[in-house]
Design a protein around this motif. Structure first.
Motif, PDB file in Angstrom:
ATOM      1  N   GLY A  11       0.773  -1.093  -0.001  1.00 22.89           N
ATOM      2  CA  GLY A  11      -0.062   0.024  -0.056  1.00 22.89           C
ATOM      3  C   GLY A  11       0.867   1.317   0.068  1.00 22.89           C
ATOM      4  N   PRO A  12       0.215   2.375   0.496  1.00 24.39           N
ATOM      5  CA  PRO A  12       0.900   3.842   0.414  1.00 24.39           C
ATOM      6  C   PRO A  12       2.003   4.045   1.245  1.00 24.39           C
ATOM      7  CG  PRO A  12      -1.203   3.898   0.951  1.00 24.39           C
ATOM      8  CD  PRO A  12      -1.359   2.614   0.636  1.00 24.39           C
ATOM      9  N   ILE A  13       1.908   3.187   2.415  1.00 30.40           N
ATOM     10  CA  ILE A  13       2.779   3.404   3.571  1.00 30.40           C
ATOM     11  C   ILE A  13       3.933   2.306   3.527  1.00 30.40           C
ATOM     12  CG2 ILE A  13       1.675   5.262   4.719  1.00 30.40           C
ATOM     13  CD1 ILE A  13       1.057   3.106   6.724  1.00 30.40           C
ATOM     14  N   ASP A  14       4.069   1.569   2.493  1.00 28.08           N
ATOM     15  CA  ASP A  14       4.887   0.273   2.424  1.00 28.08           C
ATOM     16  C   ASP A  14       6.149   0.667   2.943  1.00 28.08           C
ATOM     17  OD1 ASP A  14       5.792  -2.208   2.054  1.00 28.08           O
ATOM     18  OD2 ASP A  14       6.594  -1.710   0.002  1.00 28.08           O
ATOM     19  N   GLY A  15       6.942  -0.320   3.937  1.00 28.95           N
ATOM     20  CA  GLY A  15       8.060  -0.003   4.447  1.00 28.95           C
ATOM     21  C   GLY A  15       8.230   0.875   5.904  1.00 28.95           C
ATOM     22  N   GLN A  16       7.122   1.517   6.182  1.00 30.37           N
ATOM     23  CA  GLN A  16       7.166   2.449   7.398  1.00 30.37           C
ATOM     24  C   GLN A  16       6.895   1.714   8.450  1.00 30.37           C
ATOM     25  OE1 GLN A  16       4.864   6.018   6.873  1.00 30.37           O
ATOM     26  NE2 GLN A  16       5.776   6.331   4.933  1.00 30.37           N
ATOM     27  N   VAL A  17       7.363   2.259   9.732  1.00 30.24           N
ATOM     28  CA  VAL A  17       7.220   1.349  11.025  1.00 30.24           C
ATOM     29  C   VAL A  17       6.376   2.666  11.753  1.00 30.24           C
ATOM     30  CG1 VAL A  17       8.068   0.551  13.044  1.00 30.24           C
ATOM     31  CG2 VAL A  17       9.113   0.006  10.610  1.00 30.24           C
ATOM     32  N   LEU A  18       5.303   2.291  12.127  1.00 33.19           N
ATOM     33  CA  LEU A  18       4.567   3.270  13.052  1.00 33.19           C
ATOM     34  C   LEU A  18       4.154   2.769  14.244  1.00 33.19           C
ATOM     35  CD1 LEU A  18       1.935   4.372  10.180  1.00 33.19           C
ATOM     36  CD2 LEU A  18       3.807   5.576  11.044  1.00 33.19           C
ATOM     37  N   PRO A  19       4.210   3.771  15.551  1.00 31.27           N
ATOM     38  CA  PRO A  19       3.737   3.316  16.970  1.00 31.27           C
ATOM     39  C   PRO A  19       2.293   3.176  16.687  1.00 31.27           C
ATOM     40  CG  PRO A  19       4.130   5.461  16.678  1.00 31.27           C
ATOM     41  CD  PRO A  19       4.777   4.989  15.571  1.00 31.27           C
ATOM     42  N   VAL A  20       1.834   1.875  17.211  1.00 33.98           N
ATOM     43  CA  VAL A  20       0.459   1.476  17.180  1.00 33.98           C
ATOM     44  C   VAL A  20       0.222   1.004  18.692  1.00 33.98           C
ATOM     45  CG1 VAL A  20      -1.399  -0.139  16.566  1.00 33.98           C
ATOM     46  CG2 VAL A  20       0.444   0.561  14.887  1.00 33.98           C
ATOM     47  N   LEU A  21      -1.000   1.720  19.130  1.00 33.66           N
ATOM     48  CA  LEU A  21      -1.183   1.519  20.514  1.00 33.66           C
ATOM     49  C   LEU A  21      -1.904  -0.089  20.575  1.00 33.66           C
ATOM     50  CD1 LEU A  21      -3.590   4.588  21.359  1.00 33.66           C
ATOM     51  CD2 LEU A  21      -1.171   3.966  22.173  1.00 33.66           C
ATOM     52  N   VAL A  22      -1.593  -0.633  21.817  1.00 33.24           N
ATOM     53  CA  VAL A  22      -1.908  -2.019  21.830  1.00 33.24           C
ATOM     54  C   VAL A  22      -2.946  -2.015  22.980  1.00 33.24           C
ATOM     55  CG1 VAL A  22       0.406  -2.823  21.532  1.00 33.24           C
ATOM     56  CG2 VAL A  22      -0.201  -2.429  23.645  1.00 33.24           C
ATOM     57  N   GLY A  23      -3.768  -2.858  22.823  1.00 26.56           N
ATOM     58  CA  GLY A  23      -5.171  -3.107  23.939  1.00 26.56           C
ATOM     59  C   GLY A  23      -4.582  -3.737  25.041  1.00 26.56           C
ATOM     60  N   HIS A  24      -5.697  -4.105  26.060  1.00 26.18           N
ATOM     61  CA  HIS A  24      -5.196  -4.632  27.407  1.00 26.18           C
ATOM     62  C   HIS A  24      -4.808  -5.948  27.080  1.00 26.18           C
ATOM     63  CE1 HIS A  24      -9.355  -6.186  26.499  1.00 26.18           C
ATOM     64  NE2 HIS A  24      -9.071  -7.049  27.144  1.00 26.18           N
ATOM     65  N   THR A  25      -4.835  -6.700  26.084  1.00 33.16           N
ATOM     66  CA  THR A  25      -4.339  -8.250  25.883  1.00 33.16           C
ATOM     67  C   THR A  25      -2.763  -8.205  25.651  1.00 33.16           C
ATOM     68  OG1 THR A  25      -4.919  -8.104  23.723  1.00 33.16           O
ATOM     69  CG2 THR A  25      -6.268  -9.305  25.358  1.00 33.16           C
ATOM     70  N   GLY A  26      -2.490  -6.605  25.092  1.00 30.55           N
ATOM     71  CA  GLY A  26      -1.100  -6.648  24.473  1.00 30.55           C
ATOM     72  C   GLY A  26      -0.926  -6.813  23.148  1.00 30.55           C
ATOM     73  N   HIS A  27      -1.876  -6.881  22.481  1.00 29.90           N
ATOM     74  CA  HIS A  27      -1.764  -7.075  20.835  1.00 29.90           C
ATOM     75  C   HIS A  27      -2.645  -5.600  20.284  1.00 29.90           C
ATOM     76  CE1 HIS A  27      -1.459 -11.325  21.043  1.00 29.90           C
ATOM     77  NE2 HIS A  27      -2.457 -11.465  21.964  1.00 29.90           N
ATOM     78  N   PRO A  28      -2.074  -5.325  19.085  1.00 28.26           N
ATOM     79  CA  PRO A  28      -2.536  -4.297  18.347  1.00 28.26           C
ATOM     80  C   PRO A  28      -3.966  -4.608  17.764  1.00 28.26           C
ATOM     81  CG  PRO A  28      -0.795  -5.390  17.157  1.00 28.26           C
ATOM     82  CD  PRO A  28      -1.036  -5.924  18.507  1.00 28.26           C
ATOM     83  N   PRO A  29      -4.616  -3.606  17.221  1.00 27.79           N
ATOM     84  CA  PRO A  29      -5.980  -4.055  16.768  1.00 27.79           C
ATOM     85  C   PRO A  29      -5.813  -4.805  15.573  1.00 27.79           C
ATOM     86  CG  PRO A  29      -5.439  -1.691  16.528  1.00 27.79           C
ATOM     87  CD  PRO A  29      -4.627  -2.406  17.410  1.00 27.79           C
ATOM     88  N   LYS A  30      -7.103  -5.400  15.146  1.00 31.81           N
ATOM     89  CA  LYS A  30      -6.651  -6.619  13.929  1.00 31.81           C
ATOM     90  C   LYS A  30      -6.856  -5.803  12.694  1.00 31.81           C
ATOM     91  CE  LYS A  30      -9.124 -10.618  16.184  1.00 31.81           C
ATOM     92  NZ  LYS A  30     -10.082 -11.543  16.083  1.00 31.81           N
ATOM     93  N   TRP A  31      -7.447  -4.746  12.826  1.00 31.05           N
ATOM     94  CA  TRP A  31      -7.362  -3.820  11.682  1.00 31.05           C
ATOM     95  C   TRP A  31      -7.046  -2.535  12.011  1.00 31.05           C
ATOM     96  CZ3 TRP A  31      -8.711  -5.230   6.713  1.00 31.05           C
ATOM     97  CH2 TRP A  31      -9.311  -6.479   6.522  1.00 31.05           C
ATOM     98  N   TYR A  32      -6.457  -1.736  11.060  1.00 32.44           N
ATOM     99  CA  TYR A  32      -5.688  -0.355  11.245  1.00 32.44           C
ATOM    100  C   TYR A  32      -6.217   0.539   9.953  1.00 32.44           C
ATOM    101  CZ  TYR A  32      -2.708   2.939  13.208  1.00 32.44           C
ATOM    102  OH  TYR A  32      -2.272   4.442  13.733  1.00 32.44           O
ATOM    103  N   GLU A  33      -6.973   1.548  10.185  1.00 35.23           N
ATOM    104  CA  GLU A  33      -7.442   2.256   8.831  1.00 35.23           C
ATOM    105  C   GLU A  33      -6.659   3.708   9.181  1.00 35.23           C
ATOM    106  OE1 GLU A  33     -11.520   2.256   9.392  1.00 35.23           O
ATOM    107  OE2 GLU A  33     -11.742   0.142   8.406  1.00 35.23           O
TER     108      GLU A  33
END
Length: 94
Positions: A11-33
């Motif tokens: 996609g348009p941000i291929d190769g970038q690394v972004l900080p994503v908030l994790v939930g109470h289980t320690g996993h990031p969300p299943k979908w990121y828009e």
């Protein structure tokens, strides 16, 4: 809130690394828009990314973390499937 540096693939941000908030289980969300404004400023394009495993270790087969993979078709629609629901036949498919 805790965040995790997560790589994006495709996609348009291929190769970038972004900080994503994790939930109470320690996993990031299943979908990121990611909403991206258009050139004229009025239209907004939303890019959808699906969470996938980043890889596994050789020795124990443990998961190394998560990555986001571009989904050009957008976010998949999910229907609730209850155990008491009747099976969905060919005529019932949307």
């Amino acid at each position: 809130m805790r965040s995790e540096s997560t790589p994006f693939v495709g996609g348009p941000i291929d190769g970038q690394v972004l900080p994503v908030l994790v939930g109470h289980t320690g996993h990031p969300p299943k979908w990121y828009e990611i909403p991206v404004p258009g050139d004229d400023g009025s239209t907004v394009t939303v890019y959808a990314y699906r969470r996938v495993p980043r890889g596994y270790t050789k020795r124990l087969g443990l998961q190394r973390g998560w990555a986001y993979e571009y989904a050009p078709d957008g976010k998949e629609r999910r229907q609730l499937r209850w155990p008491w629901s009747k099976p969905q036949g060919p005529a019932d498919t949307p």
